[in-house]
Motif scaffolding. Sequence first.
Motif, mmCIF file in Angstrom:
data_model
loop_
_atom_site.group_PDB
_atom_site.id
_atom_site.type_symbol
_atom_site.label_atom_id
_atom_site.label_comp_id
_atom_site.label_asym_id
_atom_site.label_seq_id
_atom_site.Cartn_x
_atom_site.Cartn_y
_atom_site.Cartn_z
ATOM 1 N N GLY A 75 0.838 -1.195 0.000
ATOM 2 C CA GLY A 75 0.000 0.000 0.000
ATOM 3 C C GLY A 75 0.869 1.239 0.000
ATOM 4 O O GLY A 75 1.742 1.393 -0.829
ATOM 5 N N ARG A 76 0.653 2.107 0.970
ATOM 6 C CA ARG A 76 1.452 3.328 1.015
ATOM 7 C C ARG A 76 2.699 3.191 1.867
ATOM 8 O O ARG A 76 3.477 4.127 2.003
ATOM 9 C CB ARG A 76 0.604 4.486 1.519
ATOM 10 N N PHE A 77 2.894 2.031 2.474
ATOM 11 C CA PHE A 77 4.047 1.813 3.344
ATOM 12 C C PHE A 77 5.184 1.172 2.552
ATOM 13 O O PHE A 77 4.981 0.191 1.843
ATOM 14 C CB PHE A 77 3.670 0.914 4.531
ATOM 15 N N VAL A 78 6.363 1.741 2.697
ATOM 16 C CA VAL A 78 7.541 1.222 2.009
ATOM 17 C C VAL A 78 8.474 0.619 3.049
ATOM 18 O O VAL A 78 8.752 1.231 4.072
ATOM 19 C CB VAL A 78 8.264 2.333 1.219
ATOM 20 N N GLY A 79 8.951 -0.574 2.758
ATOM 21 C CA GLY A 79 9.892 -1.232 3.658
ATOM 22 C C GLY A 79 11.060 -1.792 2.864
ATOM 23 O O GLY A 79 11.136 -1.647 1.652
ATOM 24 N N ARG A 80 11.970 -2.405 3.557
ATOM 25 C CA ARG A 80 13.143 -2.971 2.915
ATOM 26 C C ARG A 80 13.458 -4.315 3.557
ATOM 27 O O ARG A 80 13.403 -4.453 4.774
ATOM 28 C CB ARG A 80 14.331 -2.029 3.079
ATOM 29 N N ARG A 81 13.811 -5.289 2.725
ATOM 30 C CA ARG A 81 14.294 -6.558 3.255
ATOM 31 C C ARG A 81 15.693 -6.342 3.824
ATOM 32 O O ARG A 81 16.373 -5.387 3.481
ATOM 33 C CB ARG A 81 14.364 -7.607 2.146
#
Length: 104
Positions: A75-81
Amino acid sequence: MSAVKFSEERLLKVLVAPVISEKATMVAEKNEQIVFRVTTDATKPEIKAAVELLFKVEVESVQTVNREGKLKRSGRFVGRRNHTKRAFVCLKPGQEINFSEEAK
């Protein structure tokens, strides 16, 4: 082994897992190397000592690769592995590690 000694406890934590993939299999056949996922703070001498301790083989050389974690979105949330590190371990001629046989 070199003059530097590592604690056995640390060496047991350095190797995370072997990498079993199409590319790792191709590298193993072509260059006689084995690919391991290792901790991000592991050094080449530590990796060499850990492989020699755990698998009772002689290591010729170690190359490492730092891999950046992918950006992922929900959605609007960005994350990183998480970032990972891989080690390409070249064994001396005549040495072999077989992961398919049962552990004894």
